[in-house]
Design a protein around this motif. Structure first.
Motif, mmCIF file in Angstrom:
data_model
loop_
_atom_site.group_PDB
_atom_site.id
_atom_site.type_symbol
_atom_site.label_atom_id
_atom_site.label_comp_id
_atom_site.label_asym_id
_atom_site.label_seq_id
_atom_site.Cartn_x
_atom_site.Cartn_y
_atom_site.Cartn_z
ATOM 1 N N ILE A 4 36.126 31.898 24.217
ATOM 2 C CA ILE A 4 36.933 33.093 24.449
ATOM 3 C C ILE A 4 36.291 33.904 25.562
ATOM 4 N N THR A 5 37.098 34.236 26.572
ATOM 5 C CA THR A 5 36.617 35.076 27.659
ATOM 6 C C THR A 5 37.553 36.273 27.824
ATOM 7 N N LEU A 6 37.049 37.295 28.456
ATOM 8 C CA LEU A 6 37.820 38.507 28.717
ATOM 9 C C LEU A 6 37.923 38.746 30.215
ATOM 10 N N VAL A 7 39.091 39.192 30.636
ATOM 11 C CA VAL A 7 39.326 39.547 32.031
ATOM 12 C C VAL A 7 40.092 40.863 32.030
ATOM 13 N N GLN A 8 39.671 41.781 32.876
ATOM 14 C CA GLN A 8 40.478 42.985 33.073
ATOM 15 C C GLN A 8 41.320 42.738 34.309
ATOM 16 N N GLY A 9 42.635 42.808 34.164
ATOM 17 C CA GLY A 9 43.483 42.579 35.320
ATOM 18 C C GLY A 9 44.924 42.304 34.956
ATOM 19 N N ASP A 10 45.581 41.595 35.863
ATOM 20 C CA ASP A 10 47.013 41.333 35.817
ATOM 21 C C ASP A 10 47.237 39.887 35.364
ATOM 22 N N ILE A 11 47.868 39.694 34.231
ATOM 23 C CA ILE A 11 48.063 38.348 33.705
ATOM 24 C C ILE A 11 48.907 37.477 34.628
ATOM 25 N N THR A 12 49.754 38.090 35.447
ATOM 26 C CA THR A 12 50.596 37.293 36.345
ATOM 27 C C THR A 12 49.796 36.673 37.485
ATOM 28 N N ALA A 13 48.550 37.079 37.653
ATOM 29 C CA ALA A 13 47.693 36.526 38.706
ATOM 30 C C ALA A 13 46.739 35.457 38.176
ATOM 31 N N GLU A 14 46.776 35.184 36.877
ATOM 32 C CA GLU A 14 45.833 34.250 36.267
ATOM 33 C C GLU A 14 46.172 32.799 36.576
ATOM 34 N N LYS A 15 45.157 32.079 37.029
ATOM 35 C CA LYS A 15 45.279 30.633 37.201
ATOM 36 C C LYS A 15 44.842 29.995 35.884
ATOM 37 N N ALA A 16 45.812 29.493 35.152
ATOM 38 C CA ALA A 16 45.549 28.885 33.846
ATOM 39 C C ALA A 16 46.609 27.812 33.633
ATOM 40 N N ASP A 17 46.339 26.916 32.694
ATOM 41 C CA ASP A 17 47.363 25.933 32.361
ATOM 42 C C ASP A 17 48.598 26.624 31.794
ATOM 43 N N ALA A 18 48.379 27.675 31.007
ATOM 44 C CA ALA A 18 49.491 28.431 30.435
ATOM 45 C C ALA A 18 49.130 29.903 30.342
ATOM 46 N N VAL A 19 50.106 30.740 30.636
ATOM 47 C CA VAL A 19 49.980 32.174 30.367
ATOM 48 C C VAL A 19 50.978 32.502 29.264
#
Length: 174
Positions: A4-19
Motif C-alpha cells: 500500500i502506497t500513498l500519493v497526494q495528487g490527481d487520480i486522473t494523472a496516475e499511471k496504473a493498470d487500473a484507476v
C-alpha cells in the motif's frame, strides 16, 4: 501481501493498470472524482458506461459493486467504477464501503491488473468522515485476497493524505 502506497495528487494523472472511479450508480458521470475521470478520460469512458447500462446495469450499478471499462485517454489501462454508500447523519453501513474496495480488487484480478489507484471513496459529496473511511479502506485492502501487487491511495489534499498515513502507520506511509 499487497503493498500500500500513498500519493497526494490527481487520480486522473496516475499511471496504473487500473484507476478506481468513485462513481454514481448511473455510471454516466457526475461531480468530484467521477466527473474528473469522465472529463479527462474522454468520450470512450462514457460510451463504455452507456453500453453497460444498456446490457447489464439498466437500473444502474448497485452500491458496493464494481465494474470495469476502458480508461479512454487516461494514463491507465482500465477504469474500475464502484458506487460508494452515502453517509447519513445516523451513520451508514461500513460493510458497503469495504465492499467497494474488495469488489474493485476482485475486478482488478479479473483484468490481470497489478497496480490499482484508489481515491478516498465516499468522502466527498457522499459525506463519509475521512478518518472512518480511511480505516475501512485500509482494513479492506489489507484483508483482501488479491493478486494485485500495489494499491495506491491517491488523495487529493494534504489533510486526506495525513489521515490515510495515520491509518497505515509510520512503517508503511511514504
Amino acid at each position: 501481501m499487497v503493498r500500500i502506497t500513498l500519493v497526494q495528487g490527481d487520480i486522473t494523472a496516475e499511471k496504473a493498470d487500473a484507476v478506481v472511479n468513485a462513481a454514481n450508480s448511473s455510471l454516466l458521470g457526475g461531480g468530484g472524482v467521477d466527473g474528473a475521470i469522465h472529463r479527462r478520460g474522454g468520450p470512450e469512458i462514457l460510451a463504455a458506461c452507456e453500453d453497460l447500462r444498456r446490457s447489464h446495469y439498466g437500473k444502474g450499478l448497485p452500491t458496493g459493486r464494481a465494474v470495469a471499462t476502458t480508461a479512454g485517454r487516461l494514463p491507465a489501462e482500465h477504469v474500475i467504477h464502484t458506487v460508494g454508500p452515502v453517509y447519513q447523519v445516523s451513520g451508514s453501513d461500513p460493510s458497503l464501503l469495504a465492499s467497494c474496495y474488495r469488489e474493485s480488487l476482485r475486478v482488478a484480478d479479473e483484468l490481470g491488473a497489478r497496480t490499482v489507484a484508489f481515491p478516498a471513496i465516499s468522502t466527498g459529496a457522499y459525506g463519509w468522515p475521512m478518518e472512518d473511511a480511511a480505516r475501512i479502506a485500509v482494513e479492506a485492502v489489507r484483508g483482501a485476497e488479491t493478486s494485485v501487487e500495489e494499491v495506491r491511495f491517491v488523495l487529493y489534499d494534504e489533510q486526506a493524505y495525513q489521515v490515510f498515513a495515520e491509518q497505515l502507520g509510520p512503517s508503511e506511509a511514504e
